[in-house]
Design an enzyme around this catalytic site. Structure first.
Site, short mmCIF file in Angstrom:
data_model
loop_
_atom_site.label_atom_id
_atom_site.label_comp_id
_atom_site.label_asym_id
_atom_site.label_seq_id
_atom_site.Cartn_x
_atom_site.Cartn_y
_atom_site.Cartn_z
N ASN A 139 -41.75 7.01 -17.07
CA ASN A 139 -43.13 7.48 -17.28
C ASN A 139 -43.85 7.60 -15.94
OD1 ASN A 139 -42.69 6.80 -20.14
ND2 ASN A 139 -42.86 4.72 -19.40
N GLU A 165 -35.19 5.40 -11.46
CA GLU A 165 -36.50 5.76 -12.02
C GLU A 165 -37.42 6.38 -10.96
OE1 GLU A 165 -36.50 5.81 -15.10
OE2 GLU A 165 -34.75 4.55 -15.32
ZN LIG Z 1 -32.95 8.59 -16.24
#
Ligand SMILES: [Zn+2]
Length: 1035
Positions: free
Chosen positions: A435, A468
């Site tokens: 996110n 990430e």
């Molecule tokens: Zn991923």
């Protein structure tokens, strides 16, 4: 998103759809005569139910050929009945059923009421198909009239019985969202929430409806406000749950270019699962507390607010959350204001976001502690965890700051937000989720306990953070247009994990880890059940199943091959160009290749080359024949499959062709560290010949450092020469090359291309080997075979195998110290060697482990153990009832998730049935063990001698519960299916697994993972038939 690495497999989110929704037929109604509703353009009409990915996997939109045959034949071999498939796939239809609406006297009987029953549906469909296949003839009582007929669409029915104005799974493109104002009031006591969303919309094409996603939300009020009048009008919201859509229908057309604001007020329960807006629990001073967090990828934003929930509908978001004084709230953007409300609550409003996809939106309401630091570029980085774990957050913060600095520099694009939060969530299904600005993690993937963590624990935390962070560019800034190109997100993030770690944390020596990632990708990709990187997907299960090792690991592997072929400078330029050109936008496969092709010094056709790797299933085996007399190398490429199905000889199989960037060295210039010795050759045709410039070449070695995504099969004399080289001077080629030769030999033997005798000849040099990569690969391959043989109860072969393994590695095992000394690579090797030794009951190992286990029991302090070996020590300790029970007690008490993880693994390897039952049901019932651990428990116990039968029985017994907890198609379900069946190697088990999945009324039997599981059993059977006798003879 990053996989949950406990089992080496990603465990990714599930959506919140009730399974029954997939089973029912959509209600349909004939709108052909409803002039108010605009029909679709003819080219949008789909005349046939779309089949599932099982059938279309590997196909382009229009070429229903090779793979279909592959599946037919493989299914025949596997005994799958394809007779049932078309009827089973009806639930996957896009909804755009069509039938003939004839004019004049030739019309079909009309007067259907809107409440069409299932029986009527079947009849309509049948008639539609008959009429469709006879397009020039429609039937009346008078017979056949040749009339000019016109196809129209049949629309579904909304829940209130009215026609729903949009028939497809994918949203119409006539209306796009520009901005969302989202206000939320979650109640952590009553476990529900209310919300309101104002969506600013732009009309792209004239339309009479606004259709968007919503699931499980009770819409209490809806208004629409034209920008021109600014007068809100109440509107009726139609719902079509089968497609998870709602729509507002208008009597007049909304004209192109107009702007509107759609306002929706709604309420819903916080989800009980691990996706959507869900509740989690944690302990503070032995009291249970509740938090609320989100997991939206791939399509659960619609469970939290009505939205256009497809990655291409990017918009800006302004989010505000009302909370009580005990909690904090977090979202993608920094907080702008906090307002104290009259009822004692507080309202946090966050800044307007950058333009982004809905699956990246996130918010959390919880009681969390944080630590912060700033990057060189001024971004405020914060790590959050529940208060009791605040002593485990430091390392993540340090690693994040370093990696974010690296990425900003490497991509030459600044991270665009002012802050980046990383949050460890106690309840979390995947490893982590990217996110934008608010990355969420499973606790094991972010928290690090210096005292007791192993070198692998530390690597995992660093790798997951690196993955990430890479997504903040690949995925967030530039996003795939649709899920068929998910690999653009996941392949890149996986590639960048390793790439960034090699640059920023060279001490971790992650190259061995990357090498094994490539081997594992090829293992999956050498099966008929594999699929191309870029695959058409439509239904929920198809999208979920894209989160697999092909998207992640094959994606990363082909990027490594490309980087190696282009060189790092060109590769970097290409990706920077791609990110710059498409920032805040969406891309397809070819956009990346177009950017790579623009890089100055690249003179090969990147697009043509990479298409062969992304649009075709599988990978090639290159057959190499060295002609020492003529000084030539003869090359040939074929698709490599481990099971030879009959169609492999058909023309379709032969049509597979890759542009393979080969690398090689020869005996005349064999220094692999000298760049001038490494030759390149682009193999584009089926066969080719290389004229060697140098004379008297006695051997060649292809695929330097195994950076190419292909395997090599050498002719007999070259194989013998290479074997001799390994025996006499194995350091003449790199450790990765040695590991590559070993891997390829085992893989070729499993397909029956070479004999097991040849494999054993090759690995006999290993007595002289000390490098991690070749040893670990050999241990892994031998262990896989040992496990199968052991479970067949073949004591004579399994004992011979033990002796063989100890004969090769015994000295090396004896030399290992029980410590954390040495480089990362040495520590990794030690943990693998001793894990194997203890598993095979090597006396010295078991004795030592028992002594250490007792020491831990006496002190209850895990830090008395060498942390790299804790998992092995606990596994040996768990073999007694007393030891196992002690581990369970400690598991329940402890706070460190990585320690608990090792305990869970040790407990799951037990052969005590009662213990296994306790573990599995505790996981299922979320009692003492979080449900998110269940796939790991099942995968681990499937490897043990007794556990594999219990794990499979448990799956059969609890299937309905499992697919409620982990959604059908999710990575958790993929893991459960493939792992709990991976140890079967008999026809009886094949039949049993097949019969079980055939008997289910859900869509399980259509899952790619079920096909993979069946094929794996078939492969195990094949391995035993081809190699077992020979193996016994050779050992
Ligand atoms: Zn991923």
């Amino acid at each position: 998103m990053e996989s949950h690495s406990q089992s080496g497999r990603a465990q990714l989110p599930r959506n919140m759809i009730e399974n029954s929704m997939f089973e029912e037929e959509p209600d349909i109604v004939n709108l052909g005569k409803d002039s108010r509703l605009h029909p679709l353009e003819p080219d949008e009409i789909e005349y046939e139910p779309r089949s599932s990915r099982l059938l279309v996997r590997g196909l382009g939109e229009h070429d229903l050929d090779d793979e279909e045959e592959d599946y037919e034949s493989s299914a025949r071999l596997l005994g799958i009945s394809f007779m049932n498939r078309s009827s089973n796939h009806r639930g996957n239809m896009q909804g755009a059923y069509s039938h003939e609406a004839s004019s004049g006297s030739c019309s079909l009987p009309t007067g259907r009421t809107l409440l069409v029953g299932a029986f009527v549906v079947v009849i309509i469909l049948s008639i539609s198909m008959v009429v469709y296949f006879l397009p020039k003839c429609t039937f009346t009582k008078e017979g056949c009239h040749k009339k000019n007929t016109k196809l129209t669409l049949v629309y579904p029915l909304a829940t209130n019985g009215q026609p729903f104005p949009w028939p497809k799974m994918r949203l119409p493109s006539a209306v796009v969202p520009v901005h969302y104002n989202l206000n939320l009031l979650p109640n952590l006591t009553t476990l529900n929430f209310t919300g309101s969303v104002q969506i600013s919309l732009l009309i792209i094409e004239d339309t009479n409806n606004i259709t968007l996603h919503s699931l499980g939300l009770i819409i209490t009020e809806a208004t629409i406000t034209p920008e021109t009048t600014k007068h809100p009008q109440k509107v009726q919201v139609l719902e079509y749950p089968l497609h998870q859509q709602i729509a507002i229908k208008f009597n007049t057309m909304l004209p192109k270019g107009e702007k509107y604001t759609l306002n929706l007020n709604y309420s819903a329960n916080l989800s009980d699962g691990l996706s959507g807006f869900y509740k989690g629990t944690y302990q503070i001073k032995n009291k249970t507390r509740i938090l609320a967090a989100t997991q939206f990828e791939p399509f659960a934003a619609r469970n939290a607010f009505p939205c256009f929930d497809e990655p291409a509908f990017k918009a800006t978001f302004r989010i505000s959350i009302i909370r009580d004084a005990d909690h904090i709230s977090l979202s993608n953007m920094p907080k702008n204001t906090t307002t104290s409300l009259a009822n004692g609550l507080y309202q946090d409003t966050f800044r307007t976001s950058v333009k982004m996809s809905t699956y990246l939106v996130a918010f959390i309401v919880a009681n969390l502690t944080r630590i912060s630091n700033k990057t060189a570029g001024g971004t405020l980085v914060s790590v959050y965890a529940v208060p009791d774990k605040m002593d485990q957050m430091d390392y993540a913060l340090e690693a994040t700051v370093k990696l974010l600095n690296f990425y900003e520099n490497f991509f030459s694009i600044a991270y665009p937000l002012k802050k980046l939060d990383l949050v460890a969530l106690p309840d979390f299904e995947a490893g982590a989720m990217e996110n934008w600005g608010l990355i969420t993690f499973r606790e094991t993937a972010l928290l690090y306990n210096e005292e007791t963590a192993s070198i692998m624990d530390k690597q995992i935390v660093t790798i997951v953070i690196a993955h990430e962070l890479a997504h903040q560019w690949f995925g967030n800034l530039v996003t795939m247009e649709w899920w068929n190109d998910l690999w653009l997100n996941e392949g890149f993030a996986t590639f960048m994990e390793f790439f960034s770690l090699e640059k920023v944390f060279p001490d971790f020596q992650v190259s061995d880890r990357f090498l094994h990632t490539r081997f594992r990708a090829m293992e999956k990709d050498s099966m008929n059940s594999s699929h191309p990187l870029s695959t058409p997907v439509e239904t929920f299960e198809q999208i979920e199943e894209m989160f697999d090792s092909i998207s992640y690991e094959k994606g990363a592997s082909i990027l490594l091959m490309l980087k190696d072929f282009l060189n790092e400078t060109n590769f970097r330029q290409g990706i920077t160009q791609y990110l710059m050109e498409h920032k805040y936008g969406n891309t397809r496969n070819e956009d990346l290749w177009n950017c790579m092709a623009k890089v100055g010094s690249v003179n090969l056709n990147v697009k043509e080359m990479m298409k062969t790797w992304t649009l075709q299933t599988g990978f090639p085996v290159v057959t190499v024949k060295l002609d020492t007399t003529a000084n030539k190398i003869h090359l040939r490429q074929d698709r490599f499959l481990r099971i030879a199905f009959p169609q492999n000889s058909s023309s379709s199989f032969h049509s597979y062709l890759w542009h393979i960037p080969l690398t090689y060295i020869t005996s005349s210039c064999s220094n692999y560290a000298q760049p001038k010795c490494i030759k390149k050759w682009l193999l584009k045709n089926k066969t080719d010949t290389i004229d060697l410039k140098e004379p008297n070449v006695t051997w060649v070695k292809f695929n330097m450092n195994m950076t190419g995504y292909y395997i090599v099969n050498y002719d007999k004399s070259t194989t013998e020469e290479l074997n001799e080289l390994l025996q006499n001077n194995h350091l003449a080629i790199s450790d990765q090359d040695r590991a590559g030769l070993i891997n390829n030999a085992f893989v070729l033997a499993s397909a029956g291309k070479i004999s097991i005798e040849e494999v054993l000849n090759l690995i006999s040099y290993l007595k002289n080997e000390t490098s991690t990569a070749p040893i670990v690969e050999t241990l892994l391959q031998l262990n896989d075979i040992y496990m199968l043989v052991e479970k067949r109860g073949d004591l004579s072969v399994s004992n011979l195998m033990k002796k063989y393994i100890f004969n090769i590695f015994g000295d090396l095992i004896d030399q290992q110290t029980w410590s954390n000394n040495g480089s990362a690579s040495e520590r990794y090797l030690r943990s693998k060697l001793l894990a194997t030794a203890c598993n095979l009951n090597y006396d010295m190992c078991v004795q030592k482990a028992n002594i250490m286990f007792t020491k831990w029991m006496n002190t209850t302090d895990l830090s008395v153990l060498p942390s790299d070996l804790t998992a092995t020590i606990l596994t040996v300790g768990a073999r007694t009832v007393e030891g196992w029970t002690f581990i369970r007690q400690m598991y329940i008490q402890l706070q460190s998730e990585s320690d608990k993880n090792k305990m869970l693994s040790a407990m799951a390897k037990t052969n005590n049935v009662q213990h296994l039952i306790w573990l599995m049901y505790s996981g299922l019932n979320h009692n003492k063990i979080r449900t998110q651990e269940l796939p790991f428990i099942l995968a681990t116990s499937s490897k043990s001698r007794i556990g594999y039968l219990f794990a499979w029985d448990f799956v059969k017994e609890n299937w309905d519960d499992l697919i409620k907890k982990f959604h059908l198609g999710s990575y958790s379900i993929q893991t459960i299916i493939t792992e709990t069946t991976s140890q079967f190697s008999t026809k009886t088990h094949l039949l049993e697994v097949q019969t079980f999945f055939d008997s289910l009324t859900d869509k399980s039997s259509q899952l790619g993972s079920v096909q993979e599981a069946l094929e794996m059993i078939h492969l195990n059977i094949q391995w035993m038939e081809k190699n077992l006798k020979n193996l016994e003879k050779q050992l």
